[in-house]
Design a protein around this motif. Structure first.
Motif, PDB file in Angstrom:
ATOM      1  N   VAL A  67       0.809  -1.219   0.000  1.00  0.00           N
ATOM      2  CA  VAL A  67       0.000   0.000   0.000  1.00  0.00           C
ATOM      3  C   VAL A  67       0.839   1.265   0.000  1.00  0.00           C
ATOM      4  CG1 VAL A  67      -2.022  -1.053   1.029  1.00  0.00           C
ATOM      5  CG2 VAL A  67      -0.241  -0.134   2.521  1.00  0.00           C
ATOM      6  N   ASP A  68       2.093   1.167   0.491  1.00  0.00           N
ATOM      7  CA  ASP A  68       2.920   2.379   0.522  1.00  0.00           C
ATOM      8  C   ASP A  68       4.339   2.017   0.945  1.00  0.00           C
ATOM      9  OD1 ASP A  68       3.576   5.056   0.283  1.00  0.00           O
ATOM     10  OD2 ASP A  68       1.810   5.731   1.397  1.00  0.00           O
ATOM     11  N   GLU A  69       5.215   3.029   0.889  1.00  0.00           N
ATOM     12  CA  GLU A  69       6.585   2.893   1.358  1.00  0.00           C
ATOM     13  C   GLU A  69       6.908   4.071   2.280  1.00  0.00           C
ATOM     14  OE1 GLU A  69       9.279   2.681  -1.902  1.00  0.00           O
ATOM     15  OE2 GLU A  69       8.350   0.895  -2.794  1.00  0.00           O
ATOM     16  N   ALA A  70       7.914   3.891   3.117  1.00  0.00           N
ATOM     17  CA  ALA A  70       8.392   4.962   3.991  1.00  0.00           C
ATOM     18  C   ALA A  70       9.907   4.913   4.022  1.00  0.00           C
ATOM     19  CB  ALA A  70       7.818   4.809   5.398  1.00  0.00           C
ATOM     20  N   SER A  71      10.532   6.096   4.061  1.00  0.00           N
ATOM     21  CA  SER A  71      11.993   6.167   4.002  1.00  0.00           C
ATOM     22  C   SER A  71      12.622   6.614   5.311  1.00  0.00           C
ATOM     23  CB  SER A  71      12.410   7.129   2.879  1.00  0.00           C
ATOM     24  OG  SER A  71      11.846   8.419   3.094  1.00  0.00           O
ATOM     25  N   SER A  72      11.822   6.732   6.375  1.00  0.00           N
ATOM     26  CA  SER A  72      12.352   7.144   7.670  1.00  0.00           C
ATOM     27  C   SER A  72      11.460   6.610   8.776  1.00  0.00           C
ATOM     28  CB  SER A  72      12.422   8.674   7.758  1.00  0.00           C
ATOM     29  OG  SER A  72      11.116   9.223   7.799  1.00  0.00           O
ATOM     30  N   GLY A  73      11.957   6.669  10.005  1.00  0.00           N
ATOM     31  CA  GLY A  73      11.158   6.212  11.134  1.00  0.00           C
ATOM     32  C   GLY A  73       9.934   7.077  11.351  1.00  0.00           C
ATOM     33  N   THR A  74      10.119   8.381  11.225  1.00  0.00           N
ATOM     34  CA  THR A  74       8.997   9.307  11.404  1.00  0.00           C
ATOM     35  C   THR A  74       7.904   9.040  10.384  1.00  0.00           C
ATOM     36  OG1 THR A  74      10.486  11.014  12.244  1.00  0.00           O
ATOM     37  CG2 THR A  74       8.323  11.728  11.471  1.00  0.00           C
TER      38      THR A  74
END
Length: 256
Positions: free
Chosen positions: A32-39
């Motif tokens: 559904v999505d990606e994230a490049s940081s913890g925040t």
């Protein structure tokens, strides 16, 4: 039926490789999505409500363990840690994760992870391929011949062992290493994990509504929706106890 996945990694190539490897499981996993940081991971988990997160352990702003501390237990997805370092393995498994993948992720190792996910998320079973007369109750009875479910729970109090009839139990609540049994008039503490109790109890009699709560179906008086849109069950005890239904168990509660 597929489940939603979020990929979290500060390295674009690592995200790209994992997305590519997961393509062969597209009938089971929807990225559904990606994230490049913890925040960003915290924000995406809260907004996308993924069923599973492939979570890199070391990231510049916060590590994976800090990410998990910011997620409410009720919203906690299944976690598969990914990392280039083996020294995090012990702590990763202490977090009750599904698996631990070393980067670069090996396709055969990912296949093993997918097997573990299938066991944790049984809903991904292709029900369309099951016989038309298939019944989950019938299937459970095959696993438990003769319907030999637990009828009594043993409670140790000092040098005594009290037998509590299952029919008298309103709910079980997991609290750290212990489980509290609630009846109309008493409470008892045992050291049997909730997951083990659930396997021994008749699923037509008890339902899991939260990873910390297993309740008697007959003792549910109401199912309410809160102002925040979350489901709660109201029990038939003296206190009219209200318990939050975890996102992972909403479908099961709605089908009661």
């Amino acid at each position: 039926m597929s489940y939603k996945a979020l990929i979290v990694d500060d390295e674009p190539l690592a995200r790209m490789r994992l997305r590519s490897l997961l393509e062969q499981y597209s009938s089971e996993v929807e990225i559904v999505d990606e994230a490049s940081s913890g925040t960003m991971a915290v924000e995406k988990i809260q907004s996308c409500a993924p069923d599973v997160v492939f979570l890199d352990i070391q990231m510049p702003d916060m590590d994976a363990f800090e990410v998990l501390q910011k997620i409410d237990d009720d919203d906690m997805p299944l976690i598969v840690f990914t990392t280039a370092y083996e020294n995090f393995a012990l702590r990763a498994f202490e977090e009750n994760t599904v698996d631990y993948l070393l980067k670069p992720v090996d396709p055969e190792r990912l296949a093993s992870t997918m097997d573990k996910l299938r066991k944790r998320i049984p809903e991904v079973t292709n029900e369309a391929s099951l016989p038309s007369d298939f019944s989950w109750d019938k299937f459970r009875s095959m696993l438990n011949p003769g319907g030999f479910y637990m009828q009594r729970v043993q409670v140790k109090i000092g040098d005594r062992i009290i037998l509590v009839n299952v029919d008298e139990i309103i709910r079980f609540q997991s609290e750290e290493k212990y489980t509290t049994i609630y009846t109309l008039n008493n409470q008892y503490v045992i050291d049997t994990p909730l997951v083990d109790l659930e396997k021994k109890l008749d699923p037509r009699q008890f339902v899991r509504i939260h990873r910390a709560h297993l309740v008697s179906i007959d003792c549910i008086a109401e199912i309410r929706k809160s102002d925040a849109g979350r489901l709660n069950v109201v029990l038939r005890d003296k206190m009219h106890t209200q318990l939050l239904v975890s996102r992972n168990f909403v479908k099961k509660v709605r089908s009661l």
